[in-house]
Design a protein around this motif. Structure first.
Motif, PDB file in Angstrom:
ATOM      1  N   GLY A 161     -39.149 -58.186 -30.896  1.00  0.00           N
ATOM      2  CA  GLY A 161     -38.401 -58.006 -29.657  1.00  0.00           C
ATOM      3  C   GLY A 161     -37.742 -56.647 -29.648  1.00  0.00           C
ATOM      4  O   GLY A 161     -37.359 -56.110 -30.700  1.00  0.00           O
ATOM      5  N   ALA A 162     -37.605 -56.061 -28.455  1.00  0.00           N
ATOM      6  CA  ALA A 162     -37.061 -54.712 -28.354  1.00  0.00           C
ATOM      7  C   ALA A 162     -35.563 -54.731 -28.630  1.00  0.00           C
ATOM      8  O   ALA A 162     -34.842 -55.655 -28.238  1.00  0.00           O
ATOM      9  N   GLY A 163     -35.110 -53.692 -29.313  1.00  0.00           N
ATOM     10  CA  GLY A 163     -33.685 -53.511 -29.521  1.00  0.00           C
ATOM     11  C   GLY A 163     -33.064 -54.518 -30.481  1.00  0.00           C
ATOM     12  O   GLY A 163     -33.740 -55.312 -31.130  1.00  0.00           O
ATOM     13  N   GLU A 164     -31.727 -54.464 -30.551  1.00  0.00           N
ATOM     14  CA  GLU A 164     -31.008 -55.355 -31.442  1.00  0.00           C
ATOM     15  C   GLU A 164     -31.132 -56.798 -31.000  1.00  0.00           C
ATOM     16  O   GLU A 164     -31.189 -57.718 -31.817  1.00  0.00           O
ATOM     17  N   VAL A 165     -31.150 -57.029 -29.658  1.00  0.00           N
ATOM     18  CA  VAL A 165     -31.294 -58.398 -29.164  1.00  0.00           C
ATOM     19  C   VAL A 165     -32.611 -58.989 -29.637  1.00  0.00           C
ATOM     20  O   VAL A 165     -32.672 -60.135 -30.098  1.00  0.00           O
ATOM     21  N   GLY A 166     -33.678 -58.208 -29.524  1.00  0.00           N
ATOM     22  CA  GLY A 166     -34.984 -58.692 -29.956  1.00  0.00           C
ATOM     23  C   GLY A 166     -35.012 -58.996 -31.440  1.00  0.00           C
ATOM     24  O   GLY A 166     -35.572 -60.012 -31.872  1.00  0.00           O
ATOM     25  N   ARG A 167     -34.409 -58.134 -32.254  1.00  0.00           N
ATOM     26  CA  ARG A 167     -34.383 -58.379 -33.700  1.00  0.00           C
ATOM     27  C   ARG A 167     -33.571 -59.641 -34.033  1.00  0.00           C
ATOM     28  O   ARG A 167     -33.916 -60.394 -34.950  1.00  0.00           O
ATOM     29  N   GLN A 168     -32.503 -59.852 -33.286  1.00  0.00           N
ATOM     30  CA  GLN A 168     -31.699 -61.056 -33.507  1.00  0.00           C
ATOM     31  C   GLN A 168     -32.503 -62.301 -33.170  1.00  0.00           C
ATOM     32  O   GLN A 168     -32.481 -63.295 -33.915  1.00  0.00           O
ATOM     33  N   MET A 169     -33.229 -62.260 -32.050  1.00  0.00           N
ATOM     34  CA  MET A 169     -34.042 -63.409 -31.666  1.00  0.00           C
ATOM     35  C   MET A 169     -35.117 -63.694 -32.727  1.00  0.00           C
ATOM     36  O   MET A 169     -35.389 -64.861 -33.041  1.00  0.00           O
ATOM     37  N   VAL A 170     -35.714 -62.634 -33.260  1.00  0.00           N
ATOM     38  CA  VAL A 170     -36.733 -62.818 -34.305  1.00  0.00           C
ATOM     39  C   VAL A 170     -36.107 -63.452 -35.538  1.00  0.00           C
ATOM     40  O   VAL A 170     -36.671 -64.379 -36.149  1.00  0.00           O
ATOM     41  N   SER A 171     -34.939 -62.937 -35.943  1.00  0.00           N
ATOM     42  CA  SER A 171     -34.284 -63.483 -37.133  1.00  0.00           C
ATOM     43  C   SER A 171     -33.868 -64.940 -36.942  1.00  0.00           C
ATOM     44  O   SER A 171     -33.797 -65.707 -37.912  1.00  0.00           O
ATOM     45  N   GLU A 172     -33.575 -65.347 -35.690  1.00  0.00           N
ATOM     46  CA  GLU A 172     -33.210 -66.733 -35.425  1.00  0.00           C
ATOM     47  C   GLU A 172     -34.428 -67.646 -35.338  1.00  0.00           C
ATOM     48  O   GLU A 172     -34.279 -68.863 -35.180  1.00  0.00           O
ATOM     49  N   GLY A 173     -35.638 -67.061 -35.387  1.00  0.00           N
ATOM     50  CA  GLY A 173     -36.853 -67.866 -35.409  1.00  0.00           C
ATOM     51  C   GLY A 173     -37.212 -68.498 -34.084  1.00  0.00           C
ATOM     52  O   GLY A 173     -37.667 -69.643 -34.034  1.00  0.00           O
ATOM     53  N   TRP A 174     -37.055 -67.753 -32.986  1.00  0.00           N
ATOM     54  CA  TRP A 174     -37.386 -68.297 -31.666  1.00  0.00           C
ATOM     55  C   TRP A 174     -38.879 -68.619 -31.610  1.00  0.00           C
ATOM     56  O   TRP A 174     -39.726 -67.822 -31.996  1.00  0.00           O
ATOM     57  N   ASN A 175     -39.193 -69.814 -31.082  1.00  0.00           N
ATOM     58  CA  ASN A 175     -40.593 -70.189 -30.895  1.00  0.00           C
ATOM     59  C   ASN A 175     -40.686 -71.178 -29.748  1.00  0.00           C
ATOM     60  O   ASN A 175     -39.702 -71.840 -29.392  1.00  0.00           O
ATOM     61  N   ILE A 176     -41.878 -71.282 -29.181  1.00  0.00           N
ATOM     62  CA  ILE A 176     -42.112 -72.125 -28.003  1.00  0.00           C
ATOM     63  C   ILE A 176     -43.371 -72.939 -28.247  1.00  0.00           C
ATOM     64  O   ILE A 176     -44.418 -72.383 -28.593  1.00  0.00           O
ATOM     65  N   PRO A 177     -43.293 -74.270 -28.080  1.00  0.00           N
ATOM     66  CA  PRO A 177     -44.528 -75.070 -28.190  1.00  0.00           C
ATOM     67  C   PRO A 177     -45.524 -74.652 -27.115  1.00  0.00           C
ATOM     68  O   PRO A 177     -45.153 -74.357 -25.976  1.00  0.00           O
ATOM     69  N   LEU A 178     -46.802 -74.624 -27.498  1.00  0.00           N
ATOM     70  CA  LEU A 178     -47.834 -74.168 -26.582  1.00  0.00           C
ATOM     71  C   LEU A 178     -47.910 -75.047 -25.333  1.00  0.00           C
ATOM     72  O   LEU A 178     -48.225 -74.563 -24.242  1.00  0.00           O
ATOM     73  N   GLU A 179     -47.564 -76.321 -25.448  1.00  0.00           N
ATOM     74  CA  GLU A 179     -47.694 -77.250 -24.329  1.00  0.00           C
ATOM     75  C   GLU A 179     -46.394 -77.429 -23.537  1.00  0.00           C
ATOM     76  O   GLU A 179     -46.317 -78.291 -22.667  1.00  0.00           O
ATOM     77  N   ARG A 180     -45.358 -76.633 -23.878  1.00  0.00           N
ATOM     78  CA  ARG A 180     -44.098 -76.780 -23.144  1.00  0.00           C
ATOM     79  C   ARG A 180     -44.312 -76.399 -21.682  1.00  0.00           C
ATOM     80  O   ARG A 180     -44.829 -75.332 -21.374  1.00  0.00           O
ATOM     81  N   GLY A 181     -43.866 -77.260 -20.778  1.00  0.00           N
ATOM     82  CA  GLY A 181     -44.055 -77.003 -19.350  1.00  0.00           C
ATOM     83  C   GLY A 181     -43.081 -75.972 -18.823  1.00  0.00           C
ATOM     84  O   GLY A 181     -43.430 -75.107 -18.027  1.00  0.00           O
ATOM     85  N   GLN A 182     -41.804 -76.050 -19.257  1.00  0.00           N
ATOM     86  CA  GLN A 182     -40.781 -75.140 -18.733  1.00  0.00           C
ATOM     87  C   GLN A 182     -40.766 -73.858 -19.564  1.00  0.00           C
ATOM     88  O   GLN A 182     -39.821 -73.566 -20.277  1.00  0.00           O
ATOM     89  N   SER A 183     -41.847 -73.078 -19.463  1.00  0.00           N
ATOM     90  CA  SER A 183     -41.926 -71.811 -20.197  1.00  0.00           C
ATOM     91  C   SER A 183     -43.007 -70.952 -19.569  1.00  0.00           C
ATOM     92  O   SER A 183     -44.185 -71.354 -19.521  1.00  0.00           O
ATOM     93  N   LEU A 184     -42.589 -69.818 -19.058  1.00  0.00           N
ATOM     94  CA  LEU A 184     -43.545 -68.879 -18.478  1.00  0.00           C
ATOM     95  C   LEU A 184     -44.522 -68.384 -19.545  1.00  0.00           C
ATOM     96  O   LEU A 184     -45.722 -68.256 -19.313  1.00  0.00           O
ATOM     97  N   VAL A 185     -44.003 -68.126 -20.765  1.00  0.00           N
ATOM     98  CA  VAL A 185     -44.842 -67.616 -21.846  1.00  0.00           C
ATOM     99  C   VAL A 185     -45.907 -68.647 -22.227  1.00  0.00           C
ATOM    100  O   VAL A 185     -47.086 -68.326 -22.407  1.00  0.00           O
ATOM    101  N   ALA A 186     -45.507 -69.933 -22.326  1.00  0.00           N
ATOM    102  CA  ALA A 186     -46.476 -70.970 -22.675  1.00  0.00           C
ATOM    103  C   ALA A 186     -47.519 -71.134 -21.587  1.00  0.00           C
ATOM    104  O   ALA A 186     -48.709 -71.354 -21.863  1.00  0.00           O
ATOM    105  N   ARG A 187     -47.093 -71.010 -20.315  1.00  0.00           N
ATOM    106  CA  ARG A 187     -48.053 -71.132 -19.210  1.00  0.00           C
ATOM    107  C   ARG A 187     -49.095 -70.009 -19.279  1.00  0.00           C
ATOM    108  O   ARG A 187     -50.287 -70.244 -19.069  1.00  0.00           O
TER     109      ARG A 187
END
Length: 973
Positions: A271-297
């Motif tokens: 992720g870009a910037g400090e926010v992105g690095r923080q999100m990576v360190s927190e282990g953000w992930n999205i199930p492939l079948e999640r309906g409420q997610s633009l990225v999963a769609r």
């Protein structure tokens, strides 16, 4: 394509051909706008020209007509009627012009040049200004439709020319509209007006801005792609991409999710910037079948998606770390048909992204996917190299331990200590690895390995009982790989087997010394077989492979751990060799014990190599055939060498045939002068028999002493230093006669470039010498004939000139010389006979000087011959009164040179006179002949000929006597 558009594309993109496919329809629309603008501008210009010309023409006509009408108004009522007609015509013209102005699509405004007030505006101009005609007419143009201040008019105040210039138009709503503007000045009556025409280019400007934006974005894609393709570390690659994407595209945020195929989750990788690095360190992930997610769609559909207002989108998943997100765009990262992840970019502006942005981001995503694949392949290659390296180290370790155990095993304590020191060298982190072997109450190696927490261990099972352990530990925290565990198991197995073998050997050594010898021999033979460079294998009687040594596996192109127990003869040979093996090899081996032949070995990659194989039968203790042994030797090099040897042999035979049949003498000798070889032609030339032993001869036996000495002292050194040496000599034949020859000596060198021997080629030049002698004889005869011809010609010439002999003398007035006496005439006669210059001085002690005897003389002289091609035709004499005159070499050379030129000159004069006489004679003959031809009869012909001949020769009488034919027995008187 419009030239202006093409120029702009080249400036921003670099080439028209590199325009993306998805831009082409957009470019076509922009091109059509450009073309329509050109058409409107052309129509406007033509309308303005027509309007100006007609207005000016009608104004002039009206002024002229009014003047005429005023002058004649009082007198002629008819002229008043004509004036009304003129006015009606003017009104008609004005109506026509007004119609043109109302219909033209370009805006036209007429401004009073003095008051700056707008006096006329056509409908197109009113639409562009956005006001009615009543609200426009009468207004000053400054700050109304033109942004210029009062007193700053570009035309009237600043003297500028506005011709197809880009300007701006102020609308009634105070908006600025970009236009292409033309301004011309006209005079109506006595007032000047500015006629301004303009075309709205706002749409064109927007197209240019869009084109520039897309070119910049494409350039940004190229820059980000270039940066990504140069990075092979995946985390660094992804972080660089998102940081550059956010920075170069001016976005609020950008990040990349990668698909975990095992968990079917999209894991935030960068992720870009400090926010992105923080999100990576927190282990953000999205199930492939999640309906409420633009990225999963996007990942499921594998299509790019734009959300203009994320807060109104039901699939949008808000992120507390990105509170300013207003619009979002996501595109899939695809490598062929495989989904790698999703590139997601966000903006803090509503409706920021367009379909063109999807195309740009998809282009970027394609490049990122390629870079990811490159990084993945690089990591796989590095991992493969690492595993291969580790595998090699492990195999080396096992081989070393096996060799140590088999070849000359030390006492068990020393062996265990050596193994504990050898194992760390095969580990991935040898400097951090320690090994301890616990056996029989003793610890060998480093005892720390037993207590360190980061360790792997394996038991030593001997006779099925646990009697010890091997510990491998890291002094720092590092994981062990599977190959290291396998290595530990292999070492433990070998150590256990070794200890057990040692026990068995110790137990049985007392019982049977012979068995120990057999065991040692078996091990030795096994080592030989294992390390033998040839293919050695064993198969069952049914043809199934039981064993192949390492060299055989390598020859077959198989890995060292290949399981060959399922392989049969068809896996080792082509079909024709298998058939021959079954039908011929096996029966012969069973009958005779072994069978040897050549065949082709079939490698794992399909290639075949030529081999020599031997099949022998192995028997059990009861004498029953139990298996076959196969020994295979690669004969590729042998066949190549044989082919090369055959080729060289053919070349040697061909060269030998050339040498043997060459008509010249060809020989080979050593550098010390000994003879090794002479071809048949050389033996015949030497008058030697074909069986003559030439090895007992030396080069000096073939030449006269002086020629042999020249060959040894000059020929061989020259050939060694400069290359082949050629000279003529006389060949000494066996019968004592000699033969003139031309010989060539050349040095032969060995493979190291050192002189080994020399070759000699001798060619008989007897015919050449005879031809040369004959040529010299003929030349001498020609020279003698020419000299005789010259002498006869000059004698005849002098007689014809009635000179008999020329003698021309020149004396200097101030230094007269006495006349030549008898001694000088004698010298002249000698010079005429000998053809050599004579020098006369006071003394005659020099060989070049001449002192006559019997005469006293008081002068010095030079007498030189006048010669033509060796024939002396006269002499040139010089005398000096001083008898002590010393003639210098330069003076003598000058006299001789003058003599040569004098000879050529007088010869040329003689030839010229002879040519003149011949020409005169031929002319006279032609004249007489011409007169005789015109005579009418024979008598006249004869009379004419005699008369002309008498006149030409100056004789008083000529006559012709004609006689009848003589009979055969008569003689002419």
């Amino acid at each position: 394509m419009h030239k202006l558009l093409e120029r702009q594309l080249k400036r921003h993109i670099g080439s028209v051909d590199s325009v993306p496919e998805e831009w082409k329809k957009f470019i076509e629309v922009v091109d059509e706008v450009y073309r329509q603008t050109d058409i409107d501008r052309t129509l406007l210009e033509r309308s303005l020209d027509l309007t100006s010309e007609e207005l000016f023409e009608k104004n002039q006509q009206l002024q002229q007509q009014v003047a005429v009408e005023q002058k004649r108004a009082a007198e002629l009522g008819q002229e008043i009627t004509e004036r009304k007609r003129a006015e009606e015509s003017l009104q008609e013209s004005e109506f026509r012009l007004q119609t043109i102005m109302n219909s033209v699509q370009a805006g036209i405004v007429m401004v009073d040049a003095e008051t700056r007030e707008i006096v006329e505006a056509n409908p197109a101009a009113l639409r562009m200004i956005g006001a009615d005609k009543e609200k426009v007419i009468g207004n000053v143009c400054h700050k109304f439709i033109c942004p210029a201040e009062r007193g700053r008019c570009p035309i009237c105040d600043l003297g500028q020319t506005v011709d197809n210039s880009e300007r701006v138009l102020l609308t009634a709503q105070k908006k600025v509209v970009p236009i292409i503007k033309n301004v011309i000045t006209i005079t109506l009556g006595e007032r000047k007006y500015l006629v301004e025409s303009f075309v709205d280019i706002a749409q064109q400007k927007r197209a240019e801005e869009t084109l520039t934006k897309r070119a910049t974005e494409l350039e940004t894609v190229a820059q980000v792609s270039t940066a990504a393709l140069n990075i092979l570390d995946t985390p660094e690659l992804l972080q660089t991409v998102v940081d550059l994407t956010k920075e170069r595209f001016g976005l609020y945020h950008a990040h990349i999710y990668l698909l975990d195929d095992i968990t079917s989750r999209l894991v935030l990788a960068a992720g870009a910037g400090e926010v992105g690095r923080q999100m990576v360190s927190e282990g953000w992930n999205i199930p492939l079948e999640r309906g409420q997610s633009l990225v999963a769609r996007v990942a499921r559909s594998r299509q790019g998606v734009i959300v203009g207002d994320v807060r109104s989108e039901p699939d949008w998943l808000p992120n507390p770390l990105l509170p300013e997100t207003r619009s979002e765009l996501a595109v899939p990262l695809l490598s062929g048909d495989r989904l790698l992840g999703v590139l997601d970019v966000q903006s803090d502006k509503l409706g920021y992204f367009t379909d063109d942005d999807i195309r740009i981001q998809i282009a970027l995503a394609v490049q990122v996917a390629v870079a990811l694949e490159n990084a993945r392949l690089f990591e796989q290659a590095e991992q493969a190299d690492l595993l291969l390296h580790e595998r090699v180290k492990e195999l080396d370790c096992l081989n070393d331990i096996g060799r140590e155990m088999e070849e000359n095993p030390p006492p068990l304590p020393e062996l265990l200590q050596w193994i504990s020191e050898r194992i760390p060298l095969a580990m991935r982190y040898p400097e951090l690895s320690v090994v301890a072997i616990e056996y029989d109450g003793q610890v060998y190696g480093d005892p720390r390995a037993i207590d360190l927490p980061n360790q792997i261990t394996h038991g030593l099972y001997i006779g099925g009982e646990l009697e010890g352990r091997i510990y491998i530990a890291h002094t720092e925290r590092h994981d062990f790989i599977d190959e290291e565990s396998a290595l530990l198991g292999g070492v433990a197995t070998r150590v256990s087997g070794f200890i057990e073998n040692q026990r068995l050997i110790e137990q049985t050594r007392q019982r049977s010394a012979e068995l120990e010898k057999v065991l040692v021999e078996v091990r030795r033979l096994a080592a030989i077989v294992e390390n033998h460079p040839d293919f050695i294998g064993v198969s069952s009687m049914e043809g199934r492979a039981l064993y192949v040594n390492p060299a055989g596996l390598k020859m077959m192109g198989l890995p060292p751990d290949q399981d060959i127990t399922s392989m049969v003869a068809g896996d080792f040979y082509p079909p024709e060799d298998v058939e021959r093996l079954v039908k011929e090899g096996v029966p012969v081996a069973l009958e005779q014990g072994s069978w040897t032949t050549e065949a082709n070995l079939l490698r794992a990659d399909g290639a075949v190599i030529p081999v020599e194989q031997t099949i022998s039968v192995n028997y059990d203790i009861e004498g029953v055939p139990s298996s076959y042994s196969v020994t295979i030797h690669d004969i590729t090099n042998r066949r190549v060498a044989a082919a090369e040897q055959s080729r060289l042999l053919a070349d040697v035979r061909r060269l030998a045939a050339i040498v043997e049949n060459h008509p010249d003498f060809i020989g080979v000798g050593r550098l010390d002068g000994k003879v090794d070889y002479i071809n048949p032609a050389g033996l015949r030339m030497m008058e030697l028999s074909p069986e003559h032993n030439v090895s007992s001869m030396e080069v000096s036996d073939f030449y006269l002493p002086e020629d042999a000495e020249k060959l040894i002292d000059e020929g061989l050194p020259t050939a060694l230093e400069k290359g082949p040496w050629t000279a003529e000599a006389n060949l000494l034949r066996a019968d004592g006669t000699t033969m003139p020859v031309e010989q060539t000596i050349s040095i032969n060198y060995d493979v190291d470039g050192k002189p080994s021997n020399f070759s000699i080629t001798v060619h008989d030049i007897s015919n050449r010498r005879l031809a040369a002698a004959e040529q010299e004889r003929l030349l001498a005869e020609v020279e003698a004939s020419y000299r005789q011809y010259v002498r006869q010609e000059w004698e005849q010439y002098l007689q014809e000139q009635r000179y008999g002999r020329w003698q021309i003398e020149h004396r200097q007035p101030e230094a007269p010389v006495e006349s030549a006496t008898g001694w000088l005439a004698k010298i002249q006669d000698e010079v005429l006979r000998e053809g050599k210059t004579k020098i006369v001085r006071k003394t005659g002690d020099n060989g070049d000087e001449y002192l006559p005897t019997g005469d006293e003389r008081q002068t010095a002289a030079i007498v030189t011959p006048i010669s033509l091609r060796g024939q002396v035709i006269g002499t040139l004499n010089l005398q000096d009164m001083a008898p002590d005159r010393n003639w210098t070499a330069e003076e003598i050379a000058l006299v001789e040179a003058v003599s040569e030129q004098l000879a050529l000159t007088v010869e040329n004069l003689r030839l010229f006179d002879d040519t003149q006489r011949r020409a005169t004679r031929e002319q006279l003959t032609r004249q007489i002949t011409d007169k005789m031809r015109v005579a009418p009869d024979v008598d006249t012909i004869i009379q004419t000929g005699l008369a002309e001949l008498a006149r030409a020769l100056g004789v008083s009488r000529t006559y012709v006597k004609l006689s009848p034919s003589l009979k055969s027995d008569q003689q002419e008187p």
